[in-house]
Design a protein around this motif. Structure first.
Motif, PDB file in Angstrom:
ATOM      1  N   PRO A  78       0.714  -1.074   0.309  1.00 28.57           N
ATOM      2  CA  PRO A  78       0.225  -0.425  -0.360  1.00 28.57           C
ATOM      3  C   PRO A  78       1.220   1.322   0.138  1.00 28.57           C
ATOM      4  CG  PRO A  78      -0.579  -1.768   2.299  1.00 28.57           C
ATOM      5  CD  PRO A  78       0.961  -1.585   1.584  1.00 28.57           C
ATOM      6  N   THR A  79       2.263   0.679  -0.153  1.00 26.91           N
ATOM      7  CA  THR A  79       3.140   2.127  -0.250  1.00 26.91           C
ATOM      8  C   THR A  79       4.085   2.624  -1.115  1.00 26.91           C
ATOM      9  OG1 THR A  79       4.657   1.344   0.710  1.00 26.91           O
ATOM     10  CG2 THR A  79       2.940   1.526   2.620  1.00 26.91           C
ATOM     11  N   LYS A  80       4.902   3.611  -1.416  1.00 25.42           N
ATOM     12  CA  LYS A  80       5.604   3.935  -2.798  1.00 25.42           C
ATOM     13  C   LYS A  80       6.465   3.373  -1.851  1.00 25.42           C
ATOM     14  CE  LYS A  80       8.427   7.111  -2.154  1.00 25.42           C
ATOM     15  NZ  LYS A  80       9.235   8.477  -2.102  1.00 25.42           N
ATOM     16  N   THR A  81       6.982   2.369  -1.198  1.00 23.80           N
ATOM     17  CA  THR A  81       7.996   1.843  -1.453  1.00 23.80           C
ATOM     18  C   THR A  81       8.130   0.387  -1.621  1.00 23.80           C
ATOM     19  OG1 THR A  81       8.844   2.984   1.135  1.00 23.80           O
ATOM     20  CG2 THR A  81      10.386   1.376   0.614  1.00 23.80           C
ATOM     21  N   LYS A  82       9.052   0.217  -2.575  1.00 22.19           N
ATOM     22  CA  LYS A  82       8.600  -1.217  -3.454  1.00 22.19           C
ATOM     23  C   LYS A  82      10.261  -2.126  -2.780  1.00 22.19           C
ATOM     24  CE  LYS A  82       8.126   2.040  -7.270  1.00 22.19           C
ATOM     25  NZ  LYS A  82       8.108   3.303  -6.826  1.00 22.19           N
ATOM     26  N   VAL A  83      10.363  -3.459  -3.498  1.00 18.77           N
ATOM     27  CA  VAL A  83      11.333  -4.098  -2.494  1.00 18.77           C
ATOM     28  C   VAL A  83      11.688  -4.858  -3.975  1.00 18.77           C
ATOM     29  CG1 VAL A  83      11.612  -6.933  -2.155  1.00 18.77           C
ATOM     30  CG2 VAL A  83       9.271  -5.013  -0.897  1.00 18.77           C
ATOM     31  N   LEU A  84      12.883  -4.590  -4.207  1.00 24.97           N
ATOM     32  CA  LEU A  84      14.330  -4.588  -4.862  1.00 24.97           C
ATOM     33  C   LEU A  84      15.630  -5.984  -4.096  1.00 24.97           C
ATOM     34  CD1 LEU A  84      16.220  -1.933  -6.480  1.00 24.97           C
ATOM     35  CD2 LEU A  84      16.712  -4.316  -6.752  1.00 24.97           C
ATOM     36  N   VAL A  85      14.820  -7.058  -4.770  1.00 23.37           N
ATOM     37  CA  VAL A  85      15.702  -8.026  -3.806  1.00 23.37           C
ATOM     38  C   VAL A  85      16.727  -8.147  -4.810  1.00 23.37           C
ATOM     39  CG1 VAL A  85      15.624 -10.227  -3.770  1.00 23.37           C
ATOM     40  CG2 VAL A  85      13.206  -9.270  -3.731  1.00 23.37           C
ATOM     41  N   ALA A  86      18.096  -8.942  -3.889  1.00 25.60           N
ATOM     42  CA  ALA A  86      19.130  -8.821  -4.140  1.00 25.60           C
ATOM     43  C   ALA A  86      19.786  -9.852  -4.184  1.00 25.60           C
ATOM     44  CB  ALA A  86      20.137  -7.534  -4.141  1.00 25.60           C
ATOM     45  N   SER A  87      20.792 -10.205  -4.158  1.00 23.71           N
ATOM     46  CA  SER A  87      21.412 -11.941  -3.857  1.00 23.71           C
ATOM     47  C   SER A  87      20.763 -12.844  -4.308  1.00 23.71           C
ATOM     48  CB  SER A  87      21.402 -11.333  -2.519  1.00 23.71           C
ATOM     49  OG  SER A  87      22.537 -13.241  -2.097  1.00 23.71           O
ATOM     50  N   VAL A  88      20.185 -12.452  -5.891  1.00 28.74           N
ATOM     51  CA  VAL A  88      19.548 -13.311  -6.979  1.00 28.74           C
ATOM     52  C   VAL A  88      20.718 -14.791  -7.736  1.00 28.74           C
ATOM     53  CG1 VAL A  88      17.734 -14.017  -8.248  1.00 28.74           C
ATOM     54  CG2 VAL A  88      17.301 -12.061  -6.521  1.00 28.74           C
TER      55      VAL A  88
END
Length: 214
Positions: free
Chosen positions: A156-166
């Protein structure tokens, strides 16, 4: 869905950018050192990646104190309008991030490992958080469950999850299947995501057939 190259190797990253295969580039001090560079190379890297078409360029601020970190972050923010400043999700890092956000600087909080940190990042209005998927798994936790719950908190927020170490194409696809829309990986992983043996066989068959038309 947006993929990013997690690398400071110009010769490896530039072709991905020029061919439109990645949205941007991420880095951190460990990657910069691994690729034989230092913080003094960051302005040059920014210019090279921006010129090649990177839409977002993530570079990390460091410092032994809050003031030093803020000064480093301010220098990075001045590189250009495509930069997003990374700061570690420590107590000082959150405070620095809050000050940067008040100045309309785009910020990613990196090395986020808890749901509480994710909540705090959203509260201050960070653009991104970066959990390290591989490291979460290495610690014995269910990385997919944790990242998915972070995504749920931030939805619900402006903050996104950018997943690293993939670390593999399968990991990237599994994360995407569970709603993760921003993933960064090293160049070999990104290249491997483009390949499937059955596709290669089919493409070769198409070429053999079309060669007979000449």
């Amino acid at each position: 869905m947006k993929l990013y190259a997690d690398s400071a190797l110009v010769d490896a990253v530039i072709p991905l950018l020029e061919d439109g295969l990645v949205h941007g580039v991420t880095s951190n001090p460990k990657i910069i050192a691994r690729d034989g560079l230092t913080n003094s190379d960051l302005p040059r890297l920014y210019q090279r990646f921006a010129s090649a078409g990177a839409r977002e360029i993530f570079m990390q601020a460091t410092g032994g104190s809050r003031n030093e970190m803020l000064e480093a972050a301010s220098r990075i923010a001045d590189f250009g309008d495509r930069v997003i400043v990374k700061v570690p999700a420590t107590p000082d890092g959150f405070r620095v991030a809050s000050q940067l956000i008040d100045r309309d600087v785009r910020v990613l909080l990196t090395a986020v490992y808890s749901l509480a940190q994710s909540t705090s990042a959203a509260s201050i209005g960070a653009d991104y958080i970066a959990p390290y998927f591989g490291r979460i798994v290495d610690s014995g936790e269910d990385g997919l469950s944790k990242v998915t719950r972070m995504n749920r908190i931030l939805a619900p927020t402006k903050t996104k999850v950018l997943v690293a170490s993939v670390r593999s194409p399968n990991a990237a696809a599994t994360l995407a299947l569970h709603g993760v829309a921003h993933i960064t990986a090293d160049v070999p992983v990104l290249e491997a995501m483009l390949i499937d043996p059955i596709t290669e066989v089919s493409a070769e068959e198409f070429e053999q057939i079309s060669a007979g038309w000449l």
